[in-house]
Design an enzyme around this catalytic site. Sequence first.
Site, PDB file in Angstrom:
ATOM      1  N   TYR A  53      43.676 -26.982  26.879  1.00  0.00           N
ATOM      2  CA  TYR A  53      44.531 -25.896  26.404  1.00  0.00           C
ATOM      3  C   TYR A  53      44.513 -25.846  24.878  1.00  0.00           C
ATOM      4  CZ  TYR A  53      48.756 -23.282  25.200  1.00  0.00           C
ATOM      5  OH  TYR A  53      49.637 -22.384  24.651  1.00  0.00           O
TER       6      TYR A  53
ATOM      7  N   SER B 118      57.164 -22.779  18.282  1.00  0.00           N
ATOM      8  CA  SER B 118      56.692 -21.645  19.073  1.00  0.00           C
ATOM      9  C   SER B 118      57.761 -21.161  20.043  1.00  0.00           C
ATOM     10  CB  SER B 118      55.452 -22.070  19.871  1.00  0.00           C
ATOM     11  OG  SER B 118      55.094 -21.079  20.829  1.00  0.00           O
TER      12      SER B 118
ATOM     13  N   GLN C 170      58.739 -19.209  15.346  1.00  0.00           N
ATOM     14  CA  GLN C 170      57.734 -18.191  15.633  1.00  0.00           C
ATOM     15  C   GLN C 170      58.177 -17.344  16.822  1.00  0.00           C
ATOM     16  OE1 GLN C 170      55.667 -18.615  18.642  1.00  0.00           O
ATOM     17  NE2 GLN C 170      54.695 -16.622  18.330  1.00  0.00           N
TER      18      GLN C 170
ATOM     19  N   TYR D 297      57.347 -14.394  19.665  1.00  0.00           N
ATOM     20  CA  TYR D 297      56.523 -13.461  20.420  1.00  0.00           C
ATOM     21  C   TYR D 297      57.417 -12.286  20.809  1.00  0.00           C
ATOM     22  CZ  TYR D 297      52.653 -16.757  21.040  1.00  0.00           C
ATOM     23  OH  TYR D 297      51.601 -17.611  20.830  1.00  0.00           O
TER      24      TYR D 297
ATOM     25  N   THR E 204      54.420 -13.198  15.495  1.00  0.00           N
ATOM     26  CA  THR E 204      53.005 -13.156  15.883  1.00  0.00           C
ATOM     27  C   THR E 204      52.667 -11.754  16.367  1.00  0.00           C
ATOM     28  OG1 THR E 204      52.857 -15.509  16.404  1.00  0.00           O
ATOM     29  CG2 THR E 204      51.286 -14.048  17.497  1.00  0.00           C
TER      30      THR E 204
ATOM     31  N   ARG F 144      41.144 -17.218  28.627  1.00  0.00           N
ATOM     32  CA  ARG F 144      40.635 -18.535  28.257  1.00  0.00           C
ATOM     33  C   ARG F 144      40.125 -19.208  29.525  1.00  0.00           C
ATOM     34  NH1 ARG F 144      46.390 -18.697  25.218  1.00  0.00           N
ATOM     35  NH2 ARG F 144      45.887 -16.984  23.810  1.00  0.00           N
TER      36      ARG F 144
ATOM     37  N   LYS G  68      52.135 -13.104  11.329  1.00  0.00           N
ATOM     38  CA  LYS G  68      50.966 -13.904  11.699  1.00  0.00           C
ATOM     39  C   LYS G  68      50.007 -13.097  12.564  1.00  0.00           C
ATOM     40  CE  LYS G  68      49.834 -18.335  13.953  1.00  0.00           C
ATOM     41  NZ  LYS G  68      49.050 -17.870  15.111  1.00  0.00           N
TER      42      LYS G  68
ATOM     43  N   HIS H 256      44.462 -16.296  15.797  1.00  0.00           N
ATOM     44  CA  HIS H 256      45.091 -17.047  16.891  1.00  0.00           C
ATOM     45  C   HIS H 256      44.226 -18.235  17.300  1.00  0.00           C
ATOM     46  CE1 HIS H 256      48.739 -16.349  19.395  1.00  0.00           C
ATOM     47  NE2 HIS H 256      48.197 -17.307  20.132  1.00  0.00           N
TER      48      HIS H 256
ATOM     49  N   ARG I  44      41.646 -17.745  20.031  1.00  0.00           N
ATOM     50  CA  ARG I  44      42.115 -17.709  21.417  1.00  0.00           C
ATOM     51  C   ARG I  44      42.449 -16.295  21.897  1.00  0.00           C
ATOM     52  NH1 ARG I  44      43.902 -22.251  23.678  1.00  0.00           N
ATOM     53  NH2 ARG I  44      45.852 -21.431  24.510  1.00  0.00           N
TER      54      ARG I  44
END
Length: 388
Positions: free
Chosen positions: A25, A107, A128, A130, A156, A165, A252, A276, A279
């Site tokens: 990961y 995060s 951070q 989202y 972000t 991924r 970001k 990122h 990713r």
Amino acid sequence: MPPITTIQDLKRLHERRVPRMFYDYAESGSWTEQTFRENTTDFEKIRLRQRVAVDMTGRSTSGKMIGEDVSMPVALAPVGITGMQHADGEMKAARAAEKFGVPFTLSTMSINSIEDVAEATSKPFWFQLYVMRDTDYISRLIQRAKDAKCSALVITLDLQILGQRHKDIKNGLSTPPKPTLKTLANLATKWAWGLEMLRAKRREFGNIVGHVQGISDPTSLSTWAAESFDPSLDWNKIAKLKEEWGGKVILKGILDAEDAKMALKVGADAIIVSNHGGRQLDGALSSIRVLPSILDAVGDQIEVHMDGGIRSGQDVLKALALGARGTYIGRAFIHGLGAMGEKGVTTALEVIHKELDTTMALCGETKVGDLGRHNLLVPDDFEGRWQP
């Protein structure tokens, strides 16, 4: 244990100690992983200018990021599920960062919650965000970060839609996990990791479980997470989030000069040149390669930071010499955390600091603020001749 002299040493220990699904990961990118690889290999294209007969006494790597004093211009980047690399991972990384004098960024998708990290530290950290469809949840999340005295909100911008991924899919790393027989066999060999996780404060997403209506178990979290990221995020919404936060905001995921100009217009305090960690959009240019064009576009009107591919103090120096005011390490500190917990994060910071200090001296500089293009040898075609 042999001496730890590089981040690569920590990476090898991390790989041996942590289950494959969580190691992968951290150490992977999206699709073909081209951008993930070039984030690091493009640093190798830049050379350093050695200077001699310069008084090297009294060197200092200290500086400021968004007005905050730092022992070196390096922050710990937000990394999801850090608490699965090592029990109580976010709390341990935050403590290591605080003791070292660099910022820690928590995060949204952390295992330890905002409140957990606030209890484990004595100085403000960064949070951070989202951006999700559930605006009520986002407002409560922002308020929780305010209550925890977070000193900056890092929004972000490049995860409106999740990049694929392959390793995560093959390892069954989903919510809830769908491990394969190979993954289960690997888990069975990680006794030390497993025993520590049994004593962990949390093993679920601490900022989500218990804070979103209807989410009480991994299955309900899976349904919510699959539909949660807001694909309609635009600059108007970013401006409203900045107003709602009311404090310092860092944006970001900037990888284009036009987006950097828009960040300037909405009044961000800083931007992070970032893809990122390779990713999201595979095939995008590396962060270090696009950094000069973004600096050309916004100059010193906004603080420009850089994230992606930093594995050494020399990488930090190259980014600073190109004009970045700050840098971020993600995988570098995760390798330390996975290898040795809080001590490993401290070791990663020590390695990078020593490399930065020594390289700075050999380049004939005594202060990071004096670094510039005059310290570098950059290929004529480094930024490339790409046609939009």
